[in-house]
Structure formats: structure tokens, C-alpha cells
Design a protein around this motif. Structure first.
Motif, PDB file in Angstrom:
ATOM      1  N   ALA A   1       0.837  -1.208   0.000  1.00  0.00           N
ATOM      2  CA  ALA A   1       0.000   0.000   0.000  1.00  0.00           C
ATOM      3  C   ALA A   1       0.866   1.249   0.000  1.00  0.00           C
ATOM      4  CB  ALA A   1      -0.913  -0.010   1.222  1.00  0.00           C
ATOM      5  N   PRO A   2       0.311   2.374  -0.415  1.00  0.00           N
ATOM      6  CA  PRO A   2       1.066   3.634  -0.354  1.00  0.00           C
ATOM      7  C   PRO A   2       1.516   3.924   1.083  1.00  0.00           C
ATOM      8  CG  PRO A   2      -0.921   3.890  -1.670  1.00  0.00           C
ATOM      9  CD  PRO A   2      -1.019   2.548  -1.015  1.00  0.00           C
ATOM     10  N   SER A   3       2.504   4.788   1.211  1.00  0.00           N
ATOM     11  CA  SER A   3       3.067   5.088   2.530  1.00  0.00           C
ATOM     12  C   SER A   3       2.072   5.865   3.381  1.00  0.00           C
ATOM     13  CB  SER A   3       4.359   5.891   2.373  1.00  0.00           C
ATOM     14  OG  SER A   3       4.090   7.142   1.754  1.00  0.00           O
ATOM     15  N   ASN A   4       2.290   5.781   4.701  1.00  0.00           N
ATOM     16  CA  ASN A   4       1.470   6.545   5.628  1.00  0.00           C
ATOM     17  C   ASN A   4       1.768   8.038   5.479  1.00  0.00           C
ATOM     18  OD1 ASN A   4       0.481   4.125   6.539  1.00  0.00           O
ATOM     19  ND2 ASN A   4       1.796   4.053   8.367  1.00  0.00           N
ATOM     20  N   GLN A   5       0.750   8.865   5.834  1.00  0.00           N
ATOM     21  CA  GLN A   5       0.913  10.310   5.728  1.00  0.00           C
ATOM     22  C   GLN A   5       0.346  10.997   6.968  1.00  0.00           C
ATOM     23  OE1 GLN A   5      -1.211  10.560   1.816  1.00  0.00           O
ATOM     24  NE2 GLN A   5       0.574  11.752   1.155  1.00  0.00           N
ATOM     25  N   GLN A   6       0.769  12.212   7.187  1.00  0.00           N
ATOM     26  CA  GLN A   6       0.166  13.043   8.220  1.00  0.00           C
ATOM     27  C   GLN A   6       0.179  14.494   7.749  1.00  0.00           C
ATOM     28  OE1 GLN A   6       2.511  12.400  11.759  1.00  0.00           O
ATOM     29  NE2 GLN A   6       4.070  13.910  11.168  1.00  0.00           N
TER      30      GLN A   6
ATOM     31  N   LEU B   1       5.721   8.917   5.534  1.00  0.00           N
ATOM     32  CA  LEU B   1       6.535   8.014   6.339  1.00  0.00           C
ATOM     33  C   LEU B   1       7.477   7.241   5.415  1.00  0.00           C
ATOM     34  CD1 LEU B   1       7.043   6.991   9.217  1.00  0.00           C
ATOM     35  CD2 LEU B   1       5.375   5.162   8.759  1.00  0.00           C
ATOM     36  N   VAL B   2       8.786   7.564   5.512  1.00  0.00           N
ATOM     37  CA  VAL B   2       9.807   6.938   4.674  1.00  0.00           C
ATOM     38  C   VAL B   2      10.858   6.316   5.587  1.00  0.00           C
ATOM     39  CG1 VAL B   2      11.507   7.290   2.843  1.00  0.00           C
ATOM     40  CG2 VAL B   2       9.396   8.655   2.867  1.00  0.00           C
ATOM     41  N   ASN B   3      10.997   4.982   5.485  1.00  0.00           N
ATOM     42  CA  ASN B   3      11.963   4.264   6.330  1.00  0.00           C
ATOM     43  C   ASN B   3      11.758   4.595   7.809  1.00  0.00           C
ATOM     44  OD1 ASN B   3      13.184   3.096   4.041  1.00  0.00           O
ATOM     45  ND2 ASN B   3      14.506   4.904   3.765  1.00  0.00           N
TER      46      ASN B   3
END
Length: 793
Positions: free
Chosen positions: A414-419, A465-467
Motif C-alpha cells: 500500500a502507499p506510505s502513511n501520511q500526516q 513516512l519513509v523508512n
């Protein structure tokens, strides 16, 4: 459809002609004015009853207007008049002179009845819709299904007005409506901030619909003006009402309205506290027709709100000619927006590639406040000779944080988490002065000016959210600053005779607008000066038939949300964004109205045309299955329509109110070398039935149908829905029990499709059924009222 429309049009015309041919020969016209003996102020809705002096039977009757005047006809001179109003000693008039079939009673004074005032609760029932020279007035007190409603939901019961489930307000099928509170711009009328929800049904006295405003009004709003007038009771002594509501989905609130009036001061206040849940089901399809890939999303969004609303103000009557008013409103909302959306990606052969869900957790606090200082001076030579000055301040803030978690169910990751984080503030100051000078009973001059300062800042940040680390996305992060100043000056002149009247005006507005994207230093500066003429005329053909005509030029200035390039990533495959380069719309509006009133039937038939340039349209662009919706100026729109409003009261226990609007429009425009020329039509109808049952029980049901219509890209489906309400008065009307059900069959949906050469988009949204039960109690000389909670976007 067109044949039905033509037959209806000719049938109405025949009825109007019939009214003209109705003989009035021999009728006696009786006129006069009713004032309070002590305060010398007009008494509105006083009852004028004409009786036969030979057998004491009642012949006819009417009520006084806002200025206390009345006009009524009788077929014989063997009559007497009885003038009365609850709380006053009735006047019986038997001695008068008839000259040329006319009776002028002059001024009639009524004195308060102190004993009656201690025992009677005033429950005056106004006609739901009233027609005036340049507007229609919708009185809220009769709308049973408004119980538990916010101002947005209440607007949907007003003739000519429609509110979509997303909260977009349109007038005669056109957006670009200017919303005023008590005749002035207000942060509470900010539709994108949904602050209208903090105004509830019990706070509203009436809603005025002005489809063709005069030059006296701010030129904003190409479709016209909707003015929400709040209650401010001025009965002497202590008056008030307390109310409690509960509903499904959760809709719980407590409201208190309190007023105290002395000779010098009038103190008014309203307090509301509540909690409300607003669920919405959504379904979207994004399909790339070139690759065959499809993104399907299905989910439910919630908007849960705890809100507080407080209004406090006072009128200080310095003397009989000078009044100073200071008022303030504070509203505070605590929002929670949990949502869960399921996504599926399909390949060109409809095989499932991946499936995941996106969960949102949003929290926000929204403080809103407004204050106003107003000074009014009356002059001794004429009651209409006045000067009014007001200074109004508004603030709306939002501190919001959102977290989006994506989790894989099957297939590719899935695509990465976001805020996201939002810090928003809007401050607006309005200074206005109006001077009205009657030179005679028939000639009046108005001059005035208005200066509006709007200052907005929106700090918006998106992180991915990357790594396992949050990395800010520079392409979606920025500080957007919006600064606008509008100076307007106007003058109008009016002549009003016994049968014919005309009002002409000219308004000049100078606009200075600047926007800045701080991080990228992108600027947009606009300065323009425009003239806005207006012309209105009316002719009273008979006492029962009148004609009106009007013209005005209007402007729709792009709002912050239209200009702000960053807006919403709740569904990161359906993104809304603004356009900093957007230009204003300009509209020339023409209309002709006929008003026909005869015994149990009243009709208003109008024909109108609007020609709009630089039309703002929402346009979708498509890339990697992501739909980005952005406002664009595209060409012109010419809309020609007909509108019919009617009321039929065959007896005391039944009344029918109908509203029909049809318009045919021609769109012309080009965007990115693509032509958007097309013609289409749309129509809507509304019918409200009110029944008075024994045991003080009132029932109301409203059905509304909105036809399908087309925009430059979208085809929007039709919808039909029903609202109903039941009211029971107990304790001689001091207590009222209300039950309302809005969208009884959960059929008020919004469904749209976009089909282009390279992509297809489908959207579906549904709010569902809302049930509210309310109990209210009026004390002092106040009325029991329906208090509602929450708001609807």
C-alpha cells in the motif's frame, strides 16, 4: 418535460389574466396605520377585522405590515372595524367617512393590557413566505421539519434555494451566492468553514432571498444574496426559552434564549451546547481508459463535533432618536473525523492487483468570534430619515492535525502513511455607513459606503513516512497568505407612488487582492474597479395583482478556498485544490415577476436571465489514476429560467406551499485547446403540506426533487427526498414538543460521472436519515422555540 413546462406556463398565465378581469367596482378601500401608544412604534401583524354592522358577521380581515400599515377592501359601507393584537386593548371603529370609495383611518393607537400580558403567551403565526419589492422573506417559525436542523439544513426548505449534501448553497440552480447575517458579511457565513452550523433554527427569525439586489448591497454573489436575520426579542420585562434535543445519529443539544427589556436597555443572549455525529457513505471509481487500470474506493467518513455557541448583546436607547448596539458572538467546536476507506486496484482485465485500506484520525479545534458596534440615528422630520454606522469584526481559526495509516490486505504494498498539520486563521473587518433621506412621501435618496478588510493565513504541511521517519513533502507544503481590501460606495434614488414605483442605483467597488505562497514566493496581485448599476420597478395593477421588474450587475470574487493550491488529501486518489490565478466572475441579471393574491391562493410567477463571464468551473485532471479537481475560469454562461411559487389554503387546517424552478443554459468556453460548448437544462420542485390536527397537533411534510444536470465535465444525477415534522403544543403553548425526520427514505444522494477520452470518474455520496426529538419551554412573555444542534457541511 418541455411540453409539461409549456402547458403549466400557459395555465398560470390564464389564471393571472383571470385575476385582472375580476371586477373590483364598488369596493371600498380602507387604509391606516397601527402604533403602540406608549413607544409610538409600529405594531406588526396586528389583526384588522371587517364586520357587517347589521348582523355582526365577519366579512374579511388582514394583518398589518412591518411599518404598522394595512390596506383592505370591503364590498359594502355598512361595516365596522376591529383592530386588535394580543397584549393590547382592542379598538372598535364604527364612525368613519367614505370619500371616493376610500376610507383613510390615519393612525390608530393601541394601549397595552397589563392583565392580559401577564397571562398570554404571544404565538403569532406568520405566513411562511412573504413577497416584497426586491426580495422574498421566509419566516422560520412555521417550518416544523427544521427542528434539530442547522442553518444549512433550514436553507434547503427555502424557495429557490438548494443545499447539496456537501453543503454547497445554490440559488435558482446557480452557485456564487452571497450569505449575509443580519444584512452584513460574517465569518459565520463562511460556507467552506461550515460555520453556518453554529447558527441553529431557534436563533433565526427569517431568511431573506434577494435574487436581484439593489446597489445598496455589496455586489458580491452572482446568483444573489441570502440574508439570515437572527432573533432579538424586545418584549418588555424578562422573556426567554429553554430547549432540549436528542436525535439519531447522535444529535444532542441544550439551548437557552434570554432577553430583558427596560426603557433604556434591551439585553439579549443565546447559549447553545451540543454534540453531533455526521456520517457520510462514499463510493468512487477512477478508471484510466488508456491503460485499463482502475482504483475503486468505498468507505464511511464521520464528522463528530462538540460545539458551544454564545451570543450576547445590548441595545442602549440614548433617547427616542438615538440607539447604540453592542453585540458579540463566540463559537467553539471540537472536531473528530475518523474514517475508514477500502481501496482496490484492478488491472485492464479486471483482475485484482492489490487491496488495502486507509484509516484517518483527524482532530481539530475551531474558535470563531464576531463583534459589532452599531449606532443608529433617527431624525424628527420623518421616521424613515435615518443614519446607520456599524463596525464589524470577525475571526475564524482552525488548528488541525490528521494521521493517515495505510495497510496492505493483499497484493502489492500500500502507499506510505501520511500526516498533515493545518494552522488556519481568517480575520475580517467591515466598516459601513448608510444614510437615508426621504424628500417627500414618494421620493427617497440613499447613500453609503463600505470598507471590507480580509486577512488570511493558512500554514499547511504534509509528511510521508519513509523508512520509519516522517519526511515533509515540499510539493504539498507551504504557507498561503491571502489579503483582500474592497471599498464600495453607492447611491440609490426611489420614487414610490400609490400604484407605480421605481428605484435606481449605482455602486462602485475597488478591489485590491494579493496572494503569496511563502515557500515558493509565488505571488498573485489583482487590482480592479467596477461599476454595478441596478434598476427596480413595480406596478400595482389591482389590489390583488402586481408586476415587478429588476436588473443588477453582480460579481463573484474567488474565495480563499478557490485560490489556495493545497486543500485535501483525505482520499489521495481524489484531491481538491485551489487556483491562485483565478479571476472573478461577472453577471448581468434580469428578471420580471408577477404577484397574484386572491382569497385562498397566492402565486408568484417570475422569468429571469443571467449572463455570466469568466465562469468558475471545477475541472478534473487525471494522472496515474489520481483525480485532481481544480477551479478554472471557462468562458460564459447564459441561463434563462422561469420560477413559480404558490400557496393554497383551502381551509384553516390545511395549507400547501409549492416551488418550481426551471432554467435552460448555454455554456461556451475553451480550456487547453478543448471546446466546452454545450446547452442543457435543469429543474427543481418542492411541495410542503401543513395540516393542523385537533389537540394542538401540527403536521408538515416536504418533498423535493432536483433534476439531473450537466457541467463542463460532469453529469450529476437527479434525486428526490422527503422531510417531515410533527409539533404538539401543551400548557397553552408555553411548551412545545417537536419530532422531525429529515431524508425519510435516505434518498438524498449525490451521484456524478465524468467521461473523457482518456479517463472515467464516478462519485457517490450519501448522508442518510436524521431523526430529532425536541422539547422547548417559553417563559416570561417569550415563545417556546425549537432549538437545534450542530451543523452540516
Amino acid at each position: 418535460m418541455k411540453s409539461i413546462f409549456k402547458r403549466s406556463f400557459f395555465a398560470v398565465c390564464l389564471m393571472l389574466v383571470g385575476g385582472l378581469l375580476h371586477s373590483q367596482n364598488g369596493a371600498i378601500l380602507i387604509t391606516g396605520k397601527v402604533l403602540d401608544y406608549q413607544s409610538q412604534s409600529p405594531i406588526e401583524f396586528a389583526t384588522i377585522m371587517v364586520g357587517n354592522s347589521q348582523d355582526n358577521t365577519v366579512l374579511t380581515g388582514t394583518t398589518t405590515l412591518e411599518d404598522g400599515t394595512f390596506s383592505i377592501t370591503a364590498d359594502t359601507d355598512s361595516i365596522y372595524l376591529e383592530i386588535s393584537f394580543i397584549g393590547y386593548v382592542a379598538q372598535r371603529i364604527t364612525d368613519f367617512q367614505v370619500q371616493s370609495n376610500k376610507v383613510d383611518l390615519g393612525t390608530v393607537y393601541l394601549s397595552e393590557n397589563s392583565q392580559t400580558l401577564e397571562e398570554v403567551v404571544v404565538l403569532a403565526e406568520k405566513s411562511q413566505t412573504e413577497f416584497k419589492l426586491d426580495r422574498r422573506v421566509f419566516n422560520v417559525g412555521q417550518d416544523l421539519s427544521s427542528n434539530g436542523a442547522s442553518a444549512l439544513e433550514l436553507l434547503n426548505h427555502v424557495p429557490s434555494v438548494n443545499v447539496s449534501i456537501e453543503g454547497q448553497i445554490s440559488l435558482r440552480g446557480s452557485s456564487g451566492v452571497q450569505i449575509l447575517i443580519n444584512g452584513k458579511p460574517s465569518v459565520l457565513a463562511n460556507d467552506e468553514g461550515s460555520a453556518l452550523g453554529t447558527i441553529t433554527a431557534d436563533m433565526i427569525d427569517r431568511i431573506e432571498v434577494i435574487t436581484n439586489p439593489s446597489a445598496k448591497y455589496d455586489a458580491e454573489g452572482t446568483a444573489g444574496i441570502i440574508n439570515i436575520v437572527l432573533k432579538k426579542e424586545e418584549k418588555k420585562g424578562i422573556n426567554g426559552s429553554i430547549s432540549v434535543n436528542t436525535g439519531i445519529p447522535d444529535n444532542h443539544s441544550i439551548g437557552l434564549s434570554l432577553n430583558r427589556r427596560t426603557e433604556k436597555f434591551n439585553l439579549f443572549s443565546q447559549i447553545g451546547v451540543g454534540y453531533r455525529e455526521l456520517p457520510q457513505n462514499n463510493n468512487t471509481i477512477n478508471q484510466d481508459l488508456l491503460t485499463g487500470t482502475t482504483i475503486l474506493s468505498t468507505g464511511t467518513d464521520y464528522r463528530n463535533e462538540t460545539f458551544y455557541n454564545f451570543i450576547l448583546g445590548t441595545d442602549y436607547h440614548i433617547n427616542s432618536l438615538n440607539v447604540l448596539t453592542l453585540s458579540g458572538n463566540f463559537a467553539y467546536e471540537i472536531e473528530e473525523q475518523p474514517s475508514l476507506t477500502n481501496f482496490r486496484q484492478l488491472a485492464g482485465d479486471d483482475l485484482l492487483v492489490s487491496e488495502w485500506y486507509r484509516q484517518e484520525n483527524t482532530e481539530a479545534t475551531n474558535p470563531k468570534w464576531q463583534y459589532e458596534l452599531q449606532y443608529k440615528k433617527d431624525f424628527e422630520d420623518d421616521k424613515d430619515h435615518t443614519f446607520l454606522f456599524s463596525a464589524l469584526g470577525n475571526f475564524f481559526g482552525k488548528d488541525q492535525s490528521s494521521a493517515f495509516e495505510n495497510a496492505t490486505i493483499t497484493g502489492s504494498e500500500a502507499p506510505s502513511n501520511q500526516q498533515t498539520a493545518t494552522a488556519f486563521s481568517e480575520t475580517k473587518y467591515t466598516f459601513q455607513a448608510d444614510y437615508t433621506k426621504p424628500f417627500s412621501e414618494k421620493v427617497t435618496l440613499e447613500v453609503g459606503s463600505q470598507y471590507v478588510i480580509t486577512d488570511v493565513a493558512n500554514d499547511y504541511a504534509v509528511s510521508n513516512l519513509v523508512n520509519n521517519e516522517w519526511v515533509e513533502d515540499p510539493g504539498l507544503t507551504n504557507v498561503f497568505e491571502f489579503d483582500q481590501k474592497v471599498l464600495g460606495v453607492y447611491s440609490t434614488g426611489a420614487y414610490e407612488g400609490e400604484r407605480w414605483g421605481v428605484k435606481a442605483g449605482l455602486r462602485m467597488e475597488m478591489t485590491d487582492l494579493s496572494t503569496v505562497l511563502t515557500n515558493t514566493a509565488e505571488k498573485n496581485q489583482q487590482n480592479y474597479t467596477n461599476l454595478f448599476p441596478s434598476l427596480h420597478t413595480s406596478f400595482k395593477v389591482t389590489d390583488r395583482f402586481s408586476l415587478q421588474a429588476g436588473y443588477s450587475k453582480r460579481i463573484f470574487r474567488p474565495r480563499l478556498w478557490d485560490l489556495n493550491p493545497f486543500f485535501n488529501i483525505r482520499n489521495n486518489f481524489s484531491i481538491r485544490t485551489g487556483n491562485p490565478s483565478l479571476n472573478p466572475e461577472f453577471t448581468d441579471a434580469y428578471e420580471i415577476n408577477s404577484i397574484y393574491i386572491f382569497e385562498k391562493v397566492s402565486l408568484n410567477l417570475g422569468v429571469y436571465q443571467r449572463y455570466t463571464t469568466d465562469v468558475v468551473e471545477q475541472v478534473s485532471t487525471f494522472e496515474n489514476n489520481v483525480n485532481t479537481l481544480r477551479p478554472i475560469n471557462i468562458g460564459t454562461n447564459r441561463a434563462t429560467g422561469i420560477e413559480l411559487n404558490g400557496k393554497y389554503s383551502p381551509n384553516k387546517w390545511l395549507s400547501l406551499n409549492g416551488d418550481f424552478n426551471y432554467n435552460y443554459f448555454n455554456r461556451q468556453g475553451v480550456f487547453e485547446d478543448k471546446t466546452f460548448d454545450f446547452s442543457a437544462d435543469q429543474w427543481s420542485s418542492k411541495l410542503t403540506t401543513k395540516i393542523k390536527f385537533p389537540a394542538a397537533i401540527d403536521f408538515e411534510v416536504t418533498g423535493q426533487y432536483n433534476s439531473k444536470y450537466q457541467t463542463v465535465q460532469q453529469a450529476v444525477s437527479d434525486n428526490f427526498f422527503i422531510d417531515l415534522g410533527v409539533r404538539k403544543k401543551i400548557m397553552n403553548g408555553k411548551t412545545i414538543l417537536n419530532l422531525s425526520v429529515r431524508d425519510v427514505f435516505a434518498s438524498r444522494n449525490r451521484e456524478s460521472e465524468i467521461l473523457q477520452n482518456d479517463f472515467y470518474i464516478y462519485n457517490f455520496g450519501q448522508r442518510g436519515r436524521f431523526i430529532t426529538l425536541g422539547l422547548s419551554y417559553g417563559f416570561g412573555k417569550g415563545e417556546a422555540m425549537e432549538y437545534s444542534g450542530g451543523r452540516r457541511r
